[in-house]
Motif scaffolding. Structure first.
Motif, mmCIF file in Angstrom:
data_model
loop_
_atom_site.group_PDB
_atom_site.id
_atom_site.type_symbol
_atom_site.label_atom_id
_atom_site.label_comp_id
_atom_site.label_asym_id
_atom_site.label_seq_id
_atom_site.Cartn_x
_atom_site.Cartn_y
_atom_site.Cartn_z
ATOM 1 N N UNK A 1 0.862 -1.175 0.000
ATOM 2 C CA UNK A 1 0.000 0.000 0.000
ATOM 3 C C UNK A 1 0.898 1.224 0.000
ATOM 4 N N UNK A 2 0.562 2.197 -0.849
ATOM 5 C CA UNK A 2 1.353 3.421 -0.935
ATOM 6 C C UNK A 2 0.465 4.617 -0.621
ATOM 7 N N UNK A 3 1.062 5.600 0.015
ATOM 8 C CA UNK A 3 0.361 6.855 0.294
ATOM 9 C C UNK A 3 1.261 7.983 -0.159
ATOM 10 N N UNK A 4 0.677 8.928 -0.905
ATOM 11 C CA UNK A 4 1.395 10.146 -1.275
ATOM 12 C C UNK A 4 0.924 11.247 -0.336
ATOM 13 N N UNK A 5 1.841 11.999 0.232
ATOM 14 C CA UNK A 5 1.511 13.203 0.982
ATOM 15 C C UNK A 5 2.190 14.346 0.237
ATOM 16 N N UNK B 1 -2.982 10.924 -0.794
ATOM 17 C CA UNK B 1 -3.544 10.006 -1.793
ATOM 18 C C UNK B 1 -3.284 8.588 -1.291
ATOM 19 N N UNK B 2 -4.334 7.790 -1.171
ATOM 20 C CA UNK B 2 -4.219 6.421 -0.676
ATOM 21 C C UNK B 2 -4.287 5.474 -1.872
ATOM 22 N N UNK B 3 -3.275 4.602 -2.003
ATOM 23 C CA UNK B 3 -3.166 3.727 -3.169
ATOM 24 C C UNK B 3 -3.014 2.281 -2.696
ATOM 25 N N UNK B 4 -4.092 1.492 -2.780
ATOM 26 C CA UNK B 4 -4.022 0.095 -2.346
ATOM 27 C C UNK B 4 -3.085 -0.730 -3.239
ATOM 28 N N UNK B 5 -2.677 -1.907 -2.771
ATOM 29 C CA UNK B 5 -1.851 -2.794 -3.598
ATOM 30 C C UNK B 5 -2.538 -3.091 -4.939
ATOM 31 N N UNK B 6 -1.741 -3.202 -5.995
ATOM 32 C CA UNK B 6 -2.185 -3.554 -7.354
ATOM 33 C C UNK B 6 -3.031 -2.471 -8.023
ATOM 34 N N UNK C 1 1.994 21.484 -7.533
ATOM 35 C CA UNK C 1 0.642 21.130 -7.965
ATOM 36 C C UNK C 1 0.720 19.938 -8.894
ATOM 37 N N UNK C 2 -0.240 19.039 -8.769
ATOM 38 C CA UNK C 2 -0.241 17.859 -9.612
ATOM 39 C C UNK C 2 -1.631 17.388 -9.935
ATOM 40 N N UNK C 3 -1.670 16.382 -10.763
ATOM 41 C CA UNK C 3 -2.921 15.720 -11.132
ATOM 42 C C UNK C 3 -2.648 14.226 -11.011
ATOM 43 N N UNK C 4 -3.377 13.579 -10.125
ATOM 44 C CA UNK C 4 -3.141 12.169 -9.853
ATOM 45 C C UNK C 4 -4.251 11.320 -10.472
ATOM 46 N N UNK D 1 5.859 12.970 -0.260
ATOM 47 C CA UNK D 1 6.382 11.824 0.466
ATOM 48 C C UNK D 1 5.598 10.599 0.023
ATOM 49 N N UNK D 2 6.313 9.521 -0.231
ATOM 50 C CA UNK D 2 5.692 8.246 -0.578
ATOM 51 C C UNK D 2 5.932 7.306 0.596
ATOM 52 N N UNK D 3 4.850 6.956 1.268
ATOM 53 C CA UNK D 3 4.934 6.072 2.428
ATOM 54 C C UNK D 3 4.375 4.715 2.030
ATOM 55 N N UNK D 4 5.181 3.680 2.142
ATOM 56 C CA UNK D 4 4.774 2.344 1.713
ATOM 57 C C UNK D 4 4.731 1.382 2.892
#
Length: 126
Positions: A56-60, A84-89, A65-68, A105-108
């Protein structure tokens, strides 16, 4: 795990095939539950479509500025303070839509391992 202070080493930043600059702030075997990376995307760059297997990855978003684009969500603009919460797969990519660097920050969890990364640009029509 032991108590520690890890200091940022600006010269440790590296460029990935994903079109992102990464500085691993904390990614060690003695702390397997979590990794923290500082990611930087230059203006006008869109990272490659990818997903993480079993992670699982989270972007803080820290600056810029971005577009996800994440999974089945409609593309969304993001800025400082957004998470931004990004589940596995889950397919993901991010574009820098601003005039300066997009930094997040990318927290995995568990910690990021290169073998978990899967480039899916070809599957997504890129």
């Amino acid at each position: 795990m032991k108590e520690a202070i890890r200091r940022i080493a600006p010269d440790a930043e590296y460029h990935t095939d994903e079109l992102c600059h990464i500085n691993e702030l904390s990614n060690t075997a003695d702390d397997p539950e979590l990794s923290i990376a500082r990611a930087r995307v230059a203006p006008g760059i869109v990272t490659r479509w990818h997903r993480l297997i079993g992670t699982t990855e989270r972007y803080v978003i820290v600056e810029g500025q971005g577009r996800v684009e994440v999974g089945g969500l409609a593309p969304q603009d993001v800025g400082p303070g957004d998470a931004v919460i990004i589940p596995p797969m889950c397919p993901q990519r991010i574009a820098n839509t601003g005039s300066g660097d997009l930094v997040f920050l990318a927290l995995c969890t568990p910690r990021f391992m290169p073998e978990a990364y899967e480039d899916i640009e070809h599957e997504m029509g890129g």
